[in-house]
Scaffold this motif. Sequence first.
Motif, mmCIF file in Angstrom:
data_model
loop_
_atom_site.group_PDB
_atom_site.id
_atom_site.type_symbol
_atom_site.label_atom_id
_atom_site.label_comp_id
_atom_site.label_asym_id
_atom_site.label_seq_id
_atom_site.Cartn_x
_atom_site.Cartn_y
_atom_site.Cartn_z
ATOM 1 N N THR A 1 -6.545 -0.991 1.462
ATOM 2 C CA THR A 1 -6.759 -2.390 1.088
ATOM 3 C C THR A 1 -6.857 -2.603 -0.419
ATOM 4 O O THR A 1 -6.389 -3.629 -0.925
ATOM 5 N N VAL A 2 -7.440 -1.654 -1.151
ATOM 6 C CA VAL A 2 -7.575 -1.853 -2.608
ATOM 7 C C VAL A 2 -6.208 -1.935 -3.287
ATOM 8 O O VAL A 2 -5.964 -2.869 -4.066
ATOM 9 N N PRO A 3 -5.251 -1.010 -3.025
ATOM 10 C CA PRO A 3 -3.919 -1.174 -3.641
ATOM 11 C C PRO A 3 -3.188 -2.434 -3.180
ATOM 12 O O PRO A 3 -2.523 -3.098 -3.987
ATOM 13 N N ILE A 4 -3.296 -2.763 -1.877
ATOM 14 C CA ILE A 4 -2.625 -3.979 -1.393
ATOM 15 C C ILE A 4 -3.211 -5.212 -2.079
ATOM 16 O O ILE A 4 -2.472 -6.110 -2.525
ATOM 17 N N ASN A 5 -4.527 -5.266 -2.188
ATOM 18 C CA ASN A 5 -5.163 -6.408 -2.851
ATOM 19 C C ASN A 5 -4.866 -6.420 -4.349
ATOM 20 O O ASN A 5 -4.844 -7.489 -4.965
ATOM 21 N N TRP A 6 -4.632 -5.235 -4.947
ATOM 22 C CA TRP A 6 -4.214 -5.189 -6.352
ATOM 23 C C TRP A 6 -2.859 -5.863 -6.517
ATOM 24 O O TRP A 6 -2.652 -6.649 -7.454
ATOM 25 N N LEU A 7 -1.934 -5.567 -5.593
ATOM 26 C CA LEU A 7 -0.612 -6.197 -5.638
ATOM 27 C C LEU A 7 -0.720 -7.710 -5.448
ATOM 28 O O LEU A 7 -0.052 -8.484 -6.153
ATOM 29 N N LEU A 8 -1.556 -8.135 -4.507
ATOM 30 C CA LEU A 8 -1.756 -9.571 -4.294
ATOM 31 C C LEU A 8 -2.329 -10.229 -5.541
ATOM 32 O O LEU A 8 -1.920 -11.329 -5.926
ATOM 33 N N ASP A 9 -3.278 -9.544 -6.166
ATOM 34 C CA ASP A 9 -3.918 -10.109 -7.365
ATOM 35 C C ASP A 9 -2.938 -10.200 -8.525
ATOM 36 O O ASP A 9 -2.913 -11.195 -9.249
ATOM 37 N N GLN A 10 -2.110 -9.167 -8.695
ATOM 38 C CA GLN A 10 -1.193 -9.118 -9.834
ATOM 39 C C GLN A 10 -0.017 -10.071 -9.685
ATOM 40 O O GLN A 10 0.422 -10.681 -10.667
ATOM 41 N N GLY B 1 -16.283 -5.249 -1.677
ATOM 42 C CA GLY B 1 -16.718 -4.928 -3.032
ATOM 43 C C GLY B 1 -15.702 -4.071 -3.768
ATOM 44 O O GLY B 1 -15.488 -4.247 -4.969
ATOM 45 N N GLY B 2 -15.041 -3.145 -3.060
ATOM 46 C CA GLY B 2 -14.023 -2.316 -3.703
ATOM 47 C C GLY B 2 -12.902 -3.153 -4.293
ATOM 48 O O GLY B 2 -12.468 -2.932 -5.423
ATOM 49 N N SER B 3 -12.428 -4.143 -3.533
ATOM 50 C CA SER B 3 -11.346 -5.007 -4.027
ATOM 51 C C SER B 3 -11.830 -5.918 -5.144
ATOM 52 O O SER B 3 -11.104 -6.163 -6.124
ATOM 53 N N LEU B 4 -13.052 -6.438 -5.031
ATOM 54 C CA LEU B 4 -13.569 -7.336 -6.062
ATOM 55 C C LEU B 4 -13.864 -6.584 -7.364
ATOM 56 O O LEU B 4 -13.627 -7.106 -8.456
ATOM 57 N N PHE B 5 -14.390 -5.356 -7.256
ATOM 58 C CA PHE B 5 -14.615 -4.545 -8.455
ATOM 59 C C PHE B 5 -13.286 -4.192 -9.112
ATOM 60 O O PHE B 5 -13.172 -4.165 -10.339
ATOM 61 N N MET B 6 -12.272 -3.888 -8.276
ATOM 62 C CA MET B 6 -10.936 -3.619 -8.808
ATOM 63 C C MET B 6 -10.434 -4.809 -9.612
ATOM 64 O O MET B 6 -9.865 -4.661 -10.698
ATOM 65 N N GLN B 7 -10.686 -6.009 -9.103
ATOM 66 C CA GLN B 7 -10.231 -7.224 -9.776
ATOM 67 C C GLN B 7 -11.031 -7.494 -11.044
ATOM 68 O O GLN B 7 -10.461 -7.788 -12.099
ATOM 69 N N PRO C 1 -5.522 -1.423 -14.442
ATOM 70 C CA PRO C 1 -4.198 -1.821 -14.933
ATOM 71 C C PRO C 1 -3.006 -1.468 -14.052
ATOM 72 O O PRO C 1 -1.987 -2.140 -14.112
ATOM 73 N N THR C 2 -3.087 -0.392 -13.259
ATOM 74 C CA THR C 2 -1.897 0.059 -12.523
ATOM 75 C C THR C 2 -2.208 0.221 -11.036
ATOM 76 O O THR C 2 -3.363 0.353 -10.627
ATOM 77 N N LEU C 3 -1.124 0.239 -10.248
ATOM 78 C CA LEU C 3 -1.267 0.434 -8.803
ATOM 79 C C LEU C 3 -1.812 1.821 -8.497
ATOM 80 O O LEU C 3 -2.639 1.989 -7.583
ATOM 81 N N GLY C 4 -1.380 2.828 -9.249
ATOM 82 C CA GLY C 4 -1.866 4.187 -9.032
ATOM 83 C C GLY C 4 -3.357 4.311 -9.256
ATOM 84 O O GLY C 4 -4.067 4.963 -8.483
ATOM 85 N N LEU C 5 -3.856 3.662 -10.308
ATOM 86 C CA LEU C 5 -5.297 3.696 -10.581
ATOM 87 C C LEU C 5 -6.079 2.951 -9.509
ATOM 88 O O LEU C 5 -7.189 3.344 -9.154
ATOM 89 N N THR D 1 -6.366 5.315 -6.672
ATOM 90 C CA THR D 1 -7.382 6.319 -7.019
ATOM 91 C C THR D 1 -8.783 5.743 -6.851
ATOM 92 O O THR D 1 -9.681 6.406 -6.305
ATOM 93 N N TYR D 2 -8.969 4.505 -7.316
ATOM 94 C CA TYR D 2 -10.282 3.873 -7.209
ATOM 95 C C TYR D 2 -10.662 3.636 -5.744
ATOM 96 O O TYR D 2 -11.811 3.864 -5.356
ATOM 97 N N GLY D 3 -9.700 3.201 -4.929
ATOM 98 C CA GLY D 3 -9.982 2.967 -3.516
ATOM 99 C C GLY D 3 -10.372 4.245 -2.790
ATOM 100 O O GLY D 3 -11.357 4.280 -2.044
ATOM 101 N N ILE D 4 -9.613 5.319 -3.015
ATOM 102 C CA ILE D 4 -9.915 6.599 -2.358
ATOM 103 C C ILE D 4 -11.256 7.139 -2.849
ATOM 104 O O ILE D 4 -12.085 7.604 -2.048
#
Length: 245
Positions: A51-60, A129-135, A140-144, A147-150
Amino acid sequence: MEHLELFFKSIFIDNMVFATFLGMCSYLAVSKKVSTAVGLGAAVIFVLAVTVPINWLLDQYLLQPGALSWLGAEYADYDLSFLSFIMFIATIATMVQLVEIIVEKFAPALYNSLGIFLPLIAVNCAILGGSLFMQSREIPTLGLSLTYGIGSGIGWFLAILAIAAIREKIRYSSVPPALRGLGITFIITGLMAIGFMSFGGMLTGGDDEAKKEEAPKAEIKIEEKKEEVKEDAEKIADNTKKITE
């Protein structure tokens, strides 16, 4: 190096349970047995890692101000950030439903032991919280973000696994009656949080380098302030002399 630093930081220093106290309901309710704790922890790792990478893509590419510029110049001024909570929760609910189907199919005993807490991962504040902290941290990147989600999932997994192992042992210990149950669990959680916080000094290399780079700039600013203070003092002395004359 950046991936490794973020990975260990999200596990130990910014641990979802011990640093921000997110996901405490599942942490306390499903930590009576190691077997159920392992199952739920693995499910949390999977959900956060997806979910964290998918939500990163949605956010970006959808939610941030100007994120729709890839559709054309006329969409560059759109700001859909008010939809962040809805979109993030929809993604999380979808992934949790997928996990529930997989666990029920391949591990029915674990599915029955987890009970209502497996579908409740969808409203687990650690997942959102993982997705909101990511936001908020502007990863900066999908890879990070992956990494943050895992890392965040592994951190939550280690927390619930550790407390489950301890609770299985203290079941046969002579705990004072007033502290049995959640009382001793909260005390142990606090002590474990102190232990995890002690990792705060393990990743300070980047900070030290940044401080070294900023030191000359700070010295220049100090010298400029000294000159300003000196000029102000001279002006005050001149004004005082004029008044006395």
